[in-house]
Design a protein around this motif. Structure first.
Motif, PDB file in Angstrom:
ATOM      1  N   GLN A 102     -12.767  -3.412  -6.572  1.00 43.32           N
ATOM      2  CA  GLN A 102     -13.010  -4.142  -5.325  1.00 43.32           C
ATOM      3  C   GLN A 102     -14.427  -4.727  -5.377  1.00 43.32           C
ATOM      4  O   GLN A 102     -15.294  -4.189  -6.073  1.00 43.32           O
ATOM      5  CB  GLN A 102     -12.925  -3.171  -4.148  1.00 43.32           C
ATOM      6  N   GLU A 167      -5.066  -5.158 -10.433  1.00 38.44           N
ATOM      7  CA  GLU A 167      -4.394  -4.296  -9.448  1.00 38.44           C
ATOM      8  C   GLU A 167      -4.912  -4.526  -8.043  1.00 38.44           C
ATOM      9  O   GLU A 167      -4.153  -4.492  -7.074  1.00 38.44           O
ATOM     10  CB  GLU A 167      -4.574  -2.821  -9.830  1.00 38.44           C
ATOM     11  N   GLU A 168      -6.208  -4.764  -7.913  1.00 41.24           N
ATOM     12  CA  GLU A 168      -6.779  -4.903  -6.572  1.00 41.24           C
ATOM     13  C   GLU A 168      -6.400  -6.246  -5.947  1.00 41.24           C
ATOM     14  O   GLU A 168      -6.756  -6.524  -4.810  1.00 41.24           O
ATOM     15  CB  GLU A 168      -8.307  -4.746  -6.607  1.00 41.24           C
ATOM     16  N   ASP A 198      -4.387   7.139  -9.905  1.00 42.13           N
ATOM     17  CA  ASP A 198      -5.043   6.051  -9.171  1.00 42.13           C
ATOM     18  C   ASP A 198      -4.962   6.321  -7.669  1.00 42.13           C
ATOM     19  O   ASP A 198      -4.671   5.432  -6.891  1.00 42.13           O
ATOM     20  CB  ASP A 198      -4.366   4.717  -9.526  1.00 42.13           C
ATOM     21  N   ILE A 216       2.712  -3.204   0.544  1.00 47.09           N
ATOM     22  CA  ILE A 216       1.738  -4.023   1.275  1.00 47.09           C
ATOM     23  C   ILE A 216       2.234  -5.459   1.417  1.00 47.09           C
ATOM     24  O   ILE A 216       2.882  -5.996   0.509  1.00 47.09           O
ATOM     25  CB  ILE A 216       0.357  -3.984   0.569  1.00 47.09           C
ATOM     26  N   ARG A 346       0.693  -2.375   5.837  1.00 46.66           N
ATOM     27  CA  ARG A 346       1.156  -1.382   4.854  1.00 46.66           C
ATOM     28  C   ARG A 346       2.597  -1.060   5.234  1.00 46.66           C
ATOM     29  O   ARG A 346       2.866  -0.676   6.378  1.00 46.66           O
ATOM     30  CB  ARG A 346       0.304  -0.122   4.920  1.00 46.66           C
ATOM     31  N   HIS A 448     -12.933   1.643  -2.216  1.00 49.70           N
ATOM     32  CA  HIS A 448     -12.977   0.353  -1.502  1.00 49.70           C
ATOM     33  C   HIS A 448     -14.143   0.283  -0.513  1.00 49.70           C
ATOM     34  O   HIS A 448     -14.313  -0.720   0.156  1.00 49.70           O
ATOM     35  CB  HIS A 448     -11.680   0.058  -0.730  1.00 49.70           C
TER      36      HIS A 448
HETATM   37  C1  LIG Z   1      -4.133   3.212  -4.223  1.00 48.98           C
HETATM   38  C2  LIG Z   1      -4.898   2.276  -5.157  1.00 48.98           C
HETATM   39  N1  LIG Z   1      -5.999   2.974  -5.709  1.00 48.98           N
HETATM   40  C3  LIG Z   1      -5.414   1.072  -4.389  1.00 48.98           C
HETATM   41  O1  LIG Z   1      -6.527   1.093  -3.937  1.00 48.98           O
HETATM   42  N2  LIG Z   1      -4.569   0.040  -4.261  1.00 48.98           N
HETATM   43  C4  LIG Z   1      -4.900  -1.133  -3.504  1.00 48.98           C
HETATM   44  C5  LIG Z   1      -3.989  -2.223  -3.983  1.00 48.98           C
HETATM   45  C6  LIG Z   1      -4.164  -3.526  -3.289  1.00 48.98           C
HETATM   46  C7  LIG Z   1      -3.167  -4.255  -2.792  1.00 48.98           C
HETATM   47  N3  LIG Z   1      -3.728  -5.365  -2.302  1.00 48.98           N
HETATM   48  C8  LIG Z   1      -5.009  -5.307  -2.505  1.00 48.98           C
HETATM   49  N4  LIG Z   1      -5.264  -4.179  -3.141  1.00 48.98           N
HETATM   50  C9  LIG Z   1      -4.702  -0.869  -2.024  1.00 48.98           C
HETATM   51  O2  LIG Z   1      -3.915  -0.005  -1.661  1.00 48.98           O
HETATM   52  O3  LIG Z   1      -5.380  -1.559  -1.223  1.00 48.98           O
END
Ligand SMILES: C[C@H](N)C(=O)N[C@@H](Cc1c[nH]cn1)C(=O)O
Ligand SMILES: [Zn+2]
Ligand SMILES: [Zn+2]
Length: 479
Positions: A102, A167-168, A198, A216, A346, A448
């Motif tokens: 992030q 991933e982010e 993770d 999400i 979510r 984050h």
């Molecule tokens: C759970 C994982 N460590 C994480 O932080 N995933 C993010 C993924 C994401 C989806 N959109 C932006 N980031 C999250 O859950 O926010």
């Protein structure tokens, strides 16, 4: 089968080298959501490729094509597919993690430079962006391999790794790669189960195994009107202001107690059974845990099960920010010409992005029409991912539970995670195998957030946990 003592001793003896490895990784600001950091995400992929090769893996960086970000077309960072061991008598575990992070700026409120790992000797905290999410856990696997290579002991399982750098930001490009490599003869052929590190313990004392994630749906709502930013003294009161419209719309999405106001969204949630509610009652958690981790007494409910369910099995809607709004210090008297509000939902079983996207767009258009504004509205979905729930009675979870008890002397809680790792469901569906989430960090790590940290003990014991899990998997008969 317990992990050999020499492995555990090696991890303790090399703790400082492992922390140095984490510091080197944190120093690369691999922020995937900002085009100006994209070269750093590539640099991080190269760093990890080198690390994996140095501990005996075969590594293949796979280009994932291009994306449009901040109005520019740029290359996506490669995914790294790596493997070590190919013994047909052993099980094969696929480990997934991500090397992007992030964004983080000192001015966000960090006490120290976010991309310089601070080893706080007094508290035992390793503070830096990505320490817990997800560079610490990813390097935990490298540490395990280093120990085995240096000690000359064989691994108890074959290992495959899939590490990504997006991933982010919705794991762009990865689903296609997984679908392709899940085919006969592809990289993922022969995988018996997946392990993802993770996520985090729920609190600061009890390890957990995680068998569910929320999905999400991420949206960008843009309101535009004037051809340029305006002086509020000259034009305030004379024109429809985009920011005023946006704030009106945002106030229609969710109440301060978290109730989602978009019709049809809550109706899709799977009903709660008594048996499921009991499961939440059993988890080692209290309202004080959430208040400790957020640093304020602001929990919406005083009921522990309600708080847990709000995080694990109900949807939530959060407002994230407004692009184009005046946000600097000072008192600029501007009317922004175009603002884009970002929010996400979510999602939980049985909600899907395909069902939610039209509900959200239609509702925003309906509410916007009620404002009778002459500005223009557009609604975009930036990314979406489905929720995931696995079978926690599978041997993969049995092995992880035994490993947790061996390292921490505690039975792990079984949890569902409020965050999202959309690729988890892709692995489960495409590979047709069980997926386990085996966290390294604690609930107060601040992923984050500002001052993200991983406790030294979680990094070191977590490295032992990952290694021990492989031994426990190896001890379960291959069918
Ligand atoms: C759970 C994982 N460590 C994480 O932080 N995933 C993010 C993924 C994401 C989806 N959109 C932006 N980031 C999250 O859950 O926010
Ligand atoms: Zn993560
Ligand atoms: Zn994250």
């Amino acid at each position: 089968m317990p992990a050999p003592r020499q492995f555990l001793n090696y991890v303790d003896a090399n703790a400082n080298n492992f922390i140095k490895r984490l510091a080197d990784a944190v120093a690369i600001p691999s922020v995937s959501g900002d085009a100006s950091y994209r070269p750093d995400v590539f640099r991080m992929a190269e760093f990890l490729e080198k690390q994996l090769k140095s501990v005996g893996c075969e590594v293949r960086p796979v280009p994932l094509g291009k994306q449009v970000l901040d109005g520019q077309e740029i290359d996506l960072p490669p995914a790294l597919l790596a493997s070590i061991g190919n013994d047909p008598s052993k099980k094969t575990i696929l480990c997934y993690g991500h090397f992007d992070v992030q964004p983080a700026l000192k001015s966000d409120g960090w006490d120290t430079e976010p991309f310089t790992l601070l080893v706080d000797e007094k508290t035992g905290r390793l503070i830096g962006r990505g320490s817990t999410d997800d560079k610490g856990p990813v390097l935990g696997w490298v540490n395990v391999l280093q120990a085995h290579k240096e000690l000359g002991i064989p691994l108890p399982v074959n290992l495959k790794f899939c590490f990504e750098g997006m991933e982010e930001n919705g794991s762009e490009g990865l689903d296609g790669l997984i679908e392709k490599e899940a085919q006969k003869g592809g990289f993922f052929e022969g995988v018996d189960a997946v392990c993802i590190s993770d996520n985090y313990w729920l609190n600061t004392r009890t390890p957990c195994l995680t068998y569910g994630l929320r999905g999400i749906c991420y949206y960008k709502v843009t309101i535009s009107g004037p051809a340029r930013d305006l002086h509020s003294g000259a034009y305030g009161g004379t024109v429809y202001e985009p920011m005023t419209d946006l704030i009106q719309l945002f106030s229609k999405l969710v109440t301060p107690t978290g109730k989602i106001l978009i019709p049809g969204v809550n109706e899709l949630v799977a009903p709660l059974t008594d048996e499921e509610r009991e499961r939440y009652e059993k988890i080692d958690y209290g309202v004080e845990d959430i208040e400790e981790s957020v640093g304020a007494q602001i929990a919406i409910s005083e009921d522990k099960a309600e708080v847990l369910m709000a995080r694990m099995r109900y949807p939530s809607l959060s407002l994230h920010g407004i692009e184009g709004a005046f946000s600097a210090p000072g008192a600029k008297t501007v009317i922004p010409a175009k603002v884009s509000g970002k929010f996400s939902i979510r999602v939980v079983p049985n909600q899907t992005p395909e069902q939610l996207d039209p509900l959200v767009s239609r509702y925003l258009e309906f509410e916007f029409a009620k404002l009778l504004s002459k500005n223009k509205l557009s609604v975009e979905s930036l990314h979406g991912g489905k929720p995931w729930v696995a079978d926690p009675n599978h041997w993969n979870y049995v092995a992880a539970s035994r490993a947790t008890q061996a390292i921490y002397n505690l039975e792990p809680d079984l949890t569902r995670e409020g965050g999202s790792i959309p690729v988890t469901l892709t692995f489960a569906e495409q590979l047709g195998v069980n997926v386990l989430l085996l966290p390294m960090g604690r609930g107060d790590d601040g992923a984050h957030s500002t001052n993200e940290k991983l406790d030294r003990s979680n990094y070191i014991e977590g490295t032992k946990l990952l290694g021990t899990y492989l031994y426990e998997v190896g001890a379960i008969q291959k069918d």
